[in-house]
Scaffold this motif. Structure first.
Motif, PDB file in Angstrom:
ATOM      1  N   ARG A 232       0.848  -1.195   0.000  1.00 30.17           N
ATOM      2  CA  ARG A 232       0.000   0.000   0.000  1.00 30.17           C
ATOM      3  C   ARG A 232       0.880   1.240   0.000  1.00 30.17           C
ATOM      4  O   ARG A 232       1.818   1.339   0.772  1.00 30.17           O
TER       5      ARG A 232
ATOM      6  N   ASP B 105      -2.257   6.151  -0.652  1.00 30.98           N
ATOM      7  CA  ASP B 105      -3.533   5.631  -0.177  1.00 30.98           C
ATOM      8  C   ASP B 105      -3.681   5.667   1.344  1.00 30.98           C
ATOM      9  O   ASP B 105      -4.788   5.729   1.860  1.00 30.98           O
TER      10      ASP B 105
ATOM     11  N   SER C 248     -10.732   0.363  -2.773  1.00 33.08           N
ATOM     12  CA  SER C 248      -9.311   0.116  -3.008  1.00 33.08           C
ATOM     13  C   SER C 248      -9.057  -0.105  -4.486  1.00 33.08           C
ATOM     14  O   SER C 248      -9.876  -0.686  -5.200  1.00 33.08           O
ATOM     15  N   GLN C 249      -7.919   0.373  -4.942  1.00 29.84           N
ATOM     16  CA  GLN C 249      -7.572   0.189  -6.348  1.00 29.84           C
ATOM     17  C   GLN C 249      -6.781  -1.078  -6.577  1.00 29.84           C
ATOM     18  O   GLN C 249      -6.408  -1.396  -7.698  1.00 29.84           O
ATOM     19  N   GLN C 250      -6.468  -1.793  -5.483  1.00 32.45           N
ATOM     20  CA  GLN C 250      -5.567  -2.918  -5.634  1.00 32.45           C
ATOM     21  C   GLN C 250      -6.196  -4.038  -6.427  1.00 32.45           C
ATOM     22  O   GLN C 250      -7.397  -4.240  -6.427  1.00 32.45           O
TER      23      GLN C 250
ATOM     24  N   TYR D 296      -0.472   0.015  -8.707  1.00 32.83           N
ATOM     25  CA  TYR D 296      -1.419  -0.672  -7.840  1.00 32.83           C
ATOM     26  C   TYR D 296      -1.042  -2.140  -7.794  1.00 32.83           C
ATOM     27  O   TYR D 296      -1.150  -2.855  -8.788  1.00 32.83           O
TER      28      TYR D 296
END
Lengths: 114, 108
Positions: free
Chosen positions: A44, A59, B1-3, B97
Motif C-alpha cells: 500500500r 492511499d 481500493s484500487q488494488q 497498484y
C-alpha cells in the motif's frame, strides 16, 4: 544497476517515539515512493515524490510524513509511532512516472512498535 | 481500493513443472508489471507488458494481458527450486497498484 538503500533492515521502537526511515537511491531518479507491506494486504502506497521538495499522498498517509530535501534521499517519518504501524516498509524509485518504467526497491525495513 | 488480486494465493509444484499465476486489476492501465519477492527482501522487477500488447516473453517467463477482462497471467516454465518466492502484479495508471501476491513453492 540501480541501487536503493534503506538505512535499517530491522527497527524496534516504542509507542509514541518519532521514527525516521531513510532511503537513498543512486540512479538520479526523479520519482521515489514509500510503501508498507502487510500480510494479506499487499503493498500500500503511503507517499510518493516526483521531485525535490515535492510530495504527494498515497492511499494511507495518515500518521506519516515525508521529506525530500535532496533528489537521492526520501525519508519517511512516523510522527508518533503506534503499534498498528508495525510493518515492513519498502522504499522504491523509478525513472518515469505513471508506471512507464519499473520500480526499483530497497530491501525493506521491518519495523516493530512495542 | 484500487488494488488488484492474484490467484491462487499459494501454489506448490514440483521442480520442472510449469507455474501459472493470474492477476486481476480494477482500473484502466498504462502497462502491467510483474515483480518477484524473496522472503524478507524487496521486490525485483521481472517483466513489463504494455496495454497494447497481448503477450510477452522473457527467458522462462511468459506474460499475457487481456485488457477487456482486466486480467493478466504469468507463466514460469520448467520451474526451479530457486523460483520459490512471492509474485506480485502491479497495474499502472497514475500510480502503481499492487495485488496481494501469489506465494510459489517449488519442491526439489
Amino acid at each position: 544497476d540501480v541501487k536503493v538503500t534503506q538505512s535499517s533492515r530491522y527497527l524496534v521502537k516504542r509507542t509514541g517515539e518519532k521514527v525516521f526511515l531513510e532511503c537513498v537511491q543512486d540512479m538520479d531518479h526523479e520519482n521515489m515512493f514509500w510503501y508498507r507491506q502487510d500480510p494479506g494486504l499487499g503493498l500500500r502506497l503511503i507517499y510518493f515524490s516526483y521531485d525535490v521538495k515535492m510530495k504527494e499522498k498515497g492511499d494511507i498517509p495518515e500518521g506519516y510524513s515525508v521529506s525530500r530535501e535532496k533528489k537521492e534521499r526520501f525519508s519517511l517519518i512516523l510522527e508518533s509511532a503506534s503499534t498498528n504501524q508495525t510493518s515492513m516498509y519498502l522504499c522504491a524509485s523509478s525513472l518515469e512516472i505513471k508506471g512507464n518504467s519499473p520500480l526499483h526497491f530497497g530491501n525493506g525495513t521491518r519495523l516493530t512498535v512495542t | 481500493s484500487q488494488q488488484g488480486e492474484e490467484d491462487p494465493q499459494a501454489l506448490s509444484i514440483q521442480e520442472g513443472e510449469n507455474a501459472t499465476m493470474n492477476c486481476s486489476y480494477k482500473t484502466s492501465i498504462n502497462n502491467l508489471q510483474w515483480y518477484r519477492q524473496n522472503s524478507g527482501r524487496g521486490l525485483v522487477h521481472l517483466i513489463l507488458i504494455r496495454s497494447n500488447e497481448r503477450e510477452k516473453h522473457s527467458g522462462r517467463l511468459r506474460v499475457t494481458l487481456d485488457t477487456s477482462k482486466k486480467s493478466s497471467s504469468l507463466l514460469i516454465t520448467a520451474s526451479r527450486a530457486a523460483d520459490t518466492a512471492s509474485y506480485f502484479c502491479a497495474s499502472t495508471g497514475n500510480q502503481f497498484y499492487f495485488g496481494t501476491g501469489t506465494s510459489l513453492t517449488v519442491i526439489p
